[in-house]
Design a protein around this motif. Structure first.
Motif, PDB file in Angstrom:
ATOM      1  N   THR A  11       1.750 -11.024  29.804  1.00 55.43           N
ATOM      2  CA  THR A  11       1.049 -11.966  30.665  1.00 55.43           C
ATOM      3  C   THR A  11       1.679 -12.801  31.692  1.00 55.43           C
ATOM      4  O   THR A  11       1.434 -13.133  32.643  1.00 55.43           O
ATOM      5  N   ILE A  12       3.037 -13.185  31.117  1.00 60.54           N
ATOM      6  CA  ILE A  12       4.009 -13.656  32.069  1.00 60.54           C
ATOM      7  C   ILE A  12       4.267 -12.764  33.246  1.00 60.54           C
ATOM      8  O   ILE A  12       4.013 -13.333  34.424  1.00 60.54           O
ATOM      9  N   LEU A  13       4.410 -11.249  32.913  1.00 63.89           N
ATOM     10  CA  LEU A  13       4.638 -10.451  34.001  1.00 63.89           C
ATOM     11  C   LEU A  13       3.484 -10.354  34.997  1.00 63.89           C
ATOM     12  O   LEU A  13       3.559 -10.169  36.192  1.00 63.89           O
ATOM     13  N   SER A  14       2.195 -10.375  34.339  1.00 63.01           N
ATOM     14  CA  SER A  14       1.120 -10.279  35.093  1.00 63.01           C
ATOM     15  C   SER A  14       0.956 -11.351  36.166  1.00 63.01           C
ATOM     16  O   SER A  14       0.250 -11.441  37.018  1.00 63.01           O
ATOM     17  N   GLY A  15       1.332 -12.806  35.533  1.00 63.44           N
ATOM     18  CA  GLY A  15       1.308 -13.943  36.295  1.00 63.44           C
ATOM     19  C   GLY A  15       2.002 -13.759  37.677  1.00 63.44           C
ATOM     20  O   GLY A  15       2.135 -14.287  38.603  1.00 63.44           O
ATOM     21  N   PHE A  16       3.510 -12.997  37.359  1.00 62.83           N
ATOM     22  CA  PHE A  16       4.119 -13.051  38.711  1.00 62.83           C
ATOM     23  C   PHE A  16       3.613 -11.949  39.703  1.00 62.83           C
ATOM     24  O   PHE A  16       3.670 -12.137  40.617  1.00 62.83           O
ATOM     25  N   ILE A  37      -2.280 -19.844  42.447  1.00 57.99           N
ATOM     26  CA  ILE A  37      -2.346 -21.134  41.528  1.00 57.99           C
ATOM     27  C   ILE A  37      -2.535 -20.622  40.171  1.00 57.99           C
ATOM     28  O   ILE A  37      -1.894 -21.062  39.323  1.00 57.99           O
ATOM     29  N   LEU A  38      -3.529 -19.605  40.007  1.00 58.00           N
ATOM     30  CA  LEU A  38      -3.812 -18.805  38.612  1.00 58.00           C
ATOM     31  C   LEU A  38      -2.359 -18.266  38.422  1.00 58.00           C
ATOM     32  O   LEU A  38      -1.984 -18.291  36.861  1.00 58.00           O
ATOM     33  N   GLY A  39      -1.681 -17.572  39.076  1.00 60.71           N
ATOM     34  CA  GLY A  39      -0.553 -16.800  38.648  1.00 60.71           C
ATOM     35  C   GLY A  39       0.691 -18.050  38.225  1.00 60.71           C
ATOM     36  O   GLY A  39       1.149 -17.525  37.199  1.00 60.71           O
ATOM     37  N   ILE A  40       0.819 -19.122  38.947  1.00 62.37           N
ATOM     38  CA  ILE A  40       1.657 -20.172  38.520  1.00 62.37           C
ATOM     39  C   ILE A  40       1.502 -20.313  37.234  1.00 62.37           C
ATOM     40  O   ILE A  40       2.189 -20.905  36.270  1.00 62.37           O
ATOM     41  N   LEU A  41       0.262 -21.296  37.125  1.00 58.99           N
ATOM     42  CA  LEU A  41      -0.350 -21.537  35.862  1.00 58.99           C
ATOM     43  C   LEU A  41      -0.266 -20.781  34.774  1.00 58.99           C
ATOM     44  O   LEU A  41       0.233 -21.245  33.624  1.00 58.99           O
ATOM     45  N   THR A  42      -0.505 -19.274  34.737  1.00 62.49           N
ATOM     46  CA  THR A  42      -0.120 -18.383  33.576  1.00 62.49           C
ATOM     47  C   THR A  42       1.264 -18.325  33.447  1.00 62.49           C
ATOM     48  O   THR A  42       1.464 -18.424  32.265  1.00 62.49           O
ATOM     49  N   LEU A  44       3.565 -20.575  33.926  1.00 64.34           N
ATOM     50  CA  LEU A  44       3.929 -21.758  33.046  1.00 64.34           C
ATOM     51  C   LEU A  44       3.501 -21.999  31.873  1.00 64.34           C
ATOM     52  O   LEU A  44       4.220 -22.418  30.671  1.00 64.34           O
ATOM     53  N   VAL A  45       2.163 -21.633  31.486  1.00 66.01           N
ATOM     54  CA  VAL A  45       1.611 -21.907  29.986  1.00 66.01           C
ATOM     55  C   VAL A  45       2.218 -21.029  29.094  1.00 66.01           C
ATOM     56  O   VAL A  45       2.519 -21.270  28.184  1.00 66.01           O
ATOM     57  N   PHE A  46       2.318 -19.874  29.490  1.00 65.36           N
ATOM     58  CA  PHE A  46       2.826 -18.606  28.280  1.00 65.36           C
ATOM     59  C   PHE A  46       4.455 -18.864  28.451  1.00 65.36           C
ATOM     60  O   PHE A  46       4.812 -18.350  27.206  1.00 65.36           O
ATOM     61  N   SER A  47       5.085 -19.380  29.409  1.00 63.85           N
ATOM     62  CA  SER A  47       6.584 -19.496  29.297  1.00 63.85           C
ATOM     63  C   SER A  47       6.784 -20.816  28.178  1.00 63.85           C
ATOM     64  O   SER A  47       7.504 -20.685  27.105  1.00 63.85           O
ATOM     65  N   LEU A  48       5.869 -21.724  28.487  1.00 64.80           N
ATOM     66  CA  LEU A  48       5.938 -22.812  27.232  1.00 64.80           C
ATOM     67  C   LEU A  48       5.628 -22.467  25.974  1.00 64.80           C
ATOM     68  O   LEU A  48       6.041 -22.836  24.835  1.00 64.80           O
ATOM     69  N   VAL A  49       4.564 -21.404  25.906  1.00 64.06           N
ATOM     70  CA  VAL A  49       4.259 -20.863  24.407  1.00 64.06           C
ATOM     71  C   VAL A  49       5.366 -20.364  23.984  1.00 64.06           C
ATOM     72  O   VAL A  49       5.540 -20.344  22.752  1.00 64.06           O
ATOM     73  N   LEU A  50       5.989 -19.444  24.684  1.00 66.02           N
ATOM     74  CA  LEU A  50       7.248 -18.978  24.363  1.00 66.02           C
ATOM     75  C   LEU A  50       8.379 -19.722  23.826  1.00 66.02           C
ATOM     76  O   LEU A  50       8.982 -19.357  22.886  1.00 66.02           O
ATOM     77  N   ILE A  51       8.494 -20.669  24.651  1.00 60.69           N
ATOM     78  CA  ILE A  51       9.418 -21.624  24.135  1.00 60.69           C
ATOM     79  C   ILE A  51       9.235 -22.244  22.755  1.00 60.69           C
ATOM     80  O   ILE A  51       9.878 -22.365  22.000  1.00 60.69           O
ATOM     81  N   TYR A  52       8.051 -22.773  22.783  1.00 60.57           N
ATOM     82  CA  TYR A  52       7.541 -23.555  21.478  1.00 60.57           C
ATOM     83  C   TYR A  52       7.514 -22.477  20.252  1.00 60.57           C
ATOM     84  O   TYR A  52       8.144 -23.041  19.201  1.00 60.57           O
ATOM     85  N   LYS A  53       7.209 -21.129  20.544  1.00 55.29           N
ATOM     86  CA  LYS A  53       7.320 -20.214  19.470  1.00 55.29           C
ATOM     87  C   LYS A  53       8.715 -19.902  18.937  1.00 55.29           C
ATOM     88  O   LYS A  53       9.273 -19.870  17.789  1.00 55.29           O
ATOM     89  N   GLY A  54       9.919 -20.061  20.012  1.00 57.97           N
ATOM     90  CA  GLY A  54      11.238 -19.767  19.677  1.00 57.97           C
ATOM     91  C   GLY A  54      11.925 -20.853  18.853  1.00 57.97           C
ATOM     92  O   GLY A  54      12.613 -20.947  18.131  1.00 57.97           O
ATOM     93  N   VAL A  55      11.401 -22.232  19.445  1.00 54.77           N
ATOM     94  CA  VAL A  55      12.099 -23.547  18.777  1.00 54.77           C
ATOM     95  C   VAL A  55      11.342 -23.494  17.345  1.00 54.77           C
ATOM     96  O   VAL A  55      12.092 -23.986  16.361  1.00 54.77           O
TER      97      VAL A  55
END
Length: 61
Positions: A11-16, A37-42, A44-55
């Protein structure tokens, strides 16, 4: 390993891809700001989800 992590990465790759898609000189040129805007939000959101899951995985028992 959680298989959803690969889905989040895809999903992050599709956002890029949404950010970088060339829409100039096509009939979709008017939606170019929306795709950016949709790509940037995608990303950001899924990067934060990955950071949350990692922590969460780092501090779980």
């Amino acid at each position: 390993m959680d298989n959803r992590i690969f889905l989040f990465l895809a999903t992050i790759l599709s956002g890029f891809a949404l950010i970088k898609v060339p829409l100039a000189d096509s009939f979709l040129e008017s939606v170019s700001p929306f795709t950016n805007i949709l790509g940037i939000l995608t990303v950001l959101v899924f990067s934060l989800v990955l950071i949350y899951k990692g922590v969460k995985g780092l501090f779980s028992k």
